[in-house]
Write a protein that holds these residues in place. Structure first.
Motif, mmCIF file in Angstrom:
data_model
loop_
_atom_site.group_PDB
_atom_site.id
_atom_site.type_symbol
_atom_site.label_atom_id
_atom_site.label_comp_id
_atom_site.label_asym_id
_atom_site.label_seq_id
_atom_site.Cartn_x
_atom_site.Cartn_y
_atom_site.Cartn_z
ATOM 1 N N TYR A 26 0.900 -1.264 0.010
ATOM 2 C CA TYR A 26 0.008 0.076 -0.438
ATOM 3 C C TYR A 26 1.014 1.180 -0.403
ATOM 4 N N GLN A 31 -5.098 2.931 1.316
ATOM 5 C CA GLN A 31 -5.289 1.908 0.285
ATOM 6 C C GLN A 31 -4.551 0.359 1.047
ATOM 7 N N THR A 51 -4.603 -5.836 -5.678
ATOM 8 C CA THR A 51 -4.473 -4.031 -5.746
ATOM 9 C C THR A 51 -3.501 -3.583 -6.467
ATOM 10 N N PHE A 55 -5.135 0.223 -7.655
ATOM 11 C CA PHE A 55 -4.263 1.484 -6.629
ATOM 12 C C PHE A 55 -3.287 1.961 -7.753
ATOM 13 N N ALA A 56 -2.648 1.464 -8.825
ATOM 14 C CA ALA A 56 -2.095 2.068 -9.910
ATOM 15 C C ALA A 56 -3.043 2.745 -10.264
ATOM 16 N N PRO A 59 -6.470 4.983 -6.516
ATOM 17 C CA PRO A 59 -5.730 5.533 -6.002
ATOM 18 C C PRO A 59 -5.872 5.416 -4.858
ATOM 19 N N THR A 60 -7.264 6.453 -4.627
ATOM 20 C CA THR A 60 -8.070 7.357 -4.074
ATOM 21 C C THR A 60 -9.567 6.677 -4.027
#
Length: 218
Positions: A26, A31, A51, A55-56, A59-60
């Motif tokens: 994370y 994350q 993830t 997350f790439a 990410p929010t």
């Protein structure tokens, strides 16, 4: 297990791994929260595989919420219980934006009010992100605490309360990580690797698998 044995147990775990942390990948507290929600009944490895791309791309909380259910599922569909987790994550993102300005709250009550977040998840976030001395009792910690005699209990909450009393204060913040890693890689469920165990001589487990001879505490 008495006080001297508990002190020795954690001194050995610390010597082998001075700065333990989660194996979840994370880059922000948000994350971490999402990764821990996903880790219920799933391995950290499978969560990290999912993830990494999620997350790439998102990410929010705003970005994940914008994906919607149909957009989020393809990232998560290899994780167990992904449909329920998808709904919980979207609801959590919405609640974070509406009630907390998009930030993860530093409060057990507020964390546990988020969809998909129970006591264990809240403990992980409070410990890993906010530095609190909490212990999240998963299956690994539950097994190690009972097998060794460190903190026996019939429920995760009972074990958590016992550990908070049993763990010497200097080790309390990192105890969560040491015990999880020990259960994951050494004190495994089906076949504990007692020959490789640094605390075998302190352990009360009656079915040790070829444990080395006991040695007195240092």
């Amino acid at each position: 297990m008495d006080r001297i044995q508990r002190q020795e147990l954690f001194a050995r775990l610390r010597a082998a791994n001075p700065e333990p942390t989660t194996e979840l990948a994370y880059a922000s507290t948000f994350q971490l929260l999402i990764a821990v929600i996903l880790s219920a009944q799933a391995t950290d490895k499978s969560v990290n595989l999912a993830t990494r791309q999620l997350f790439a791309d998102a990410p929010t909380p705003q970005a994940i919420l914008a994906l919607g259910e149909s957009g989020l599922i393809p990232y998560l569909n290899r994780i167990g219980l992904y449909q329920g987790k998808t709904r919980n994550i979207l609801a959590t993102c919405r609640q974070l934006l509406e009630q907390h300005g998009g930030e993860v709250p530093h409060s057990r009550t507020a964390l546990e009010a988020l969809p998909g977040v129970g006591r264990k998840t809240a403990n992980v976030v409070l410990n890993t992100a906010f530095g609190e001395a909490t212990i999240a009792v998963d299956t690994h910690i539950f097994r190690v605490a009972n097998r060794t005699g460190l903190a026996p209990g019939k429920t995760p909450l009972a074990v958590e309360r016992e550990l908070l009393q049993a763990v010497p204060e200097e080790f309390l913040h990192a105890a969560h990580h040491w015990l999880i890693l020990h259960g994951r890689y050494v004190c495994k469920a089906r076949k504990p690797d007692c020959r490789r165990c640094s605390i075998a001589d302190l352990c009360a487990y009656p079915e040790k698998t070829g444990a080395p001879p006991a040695s007195p505490p240092r």
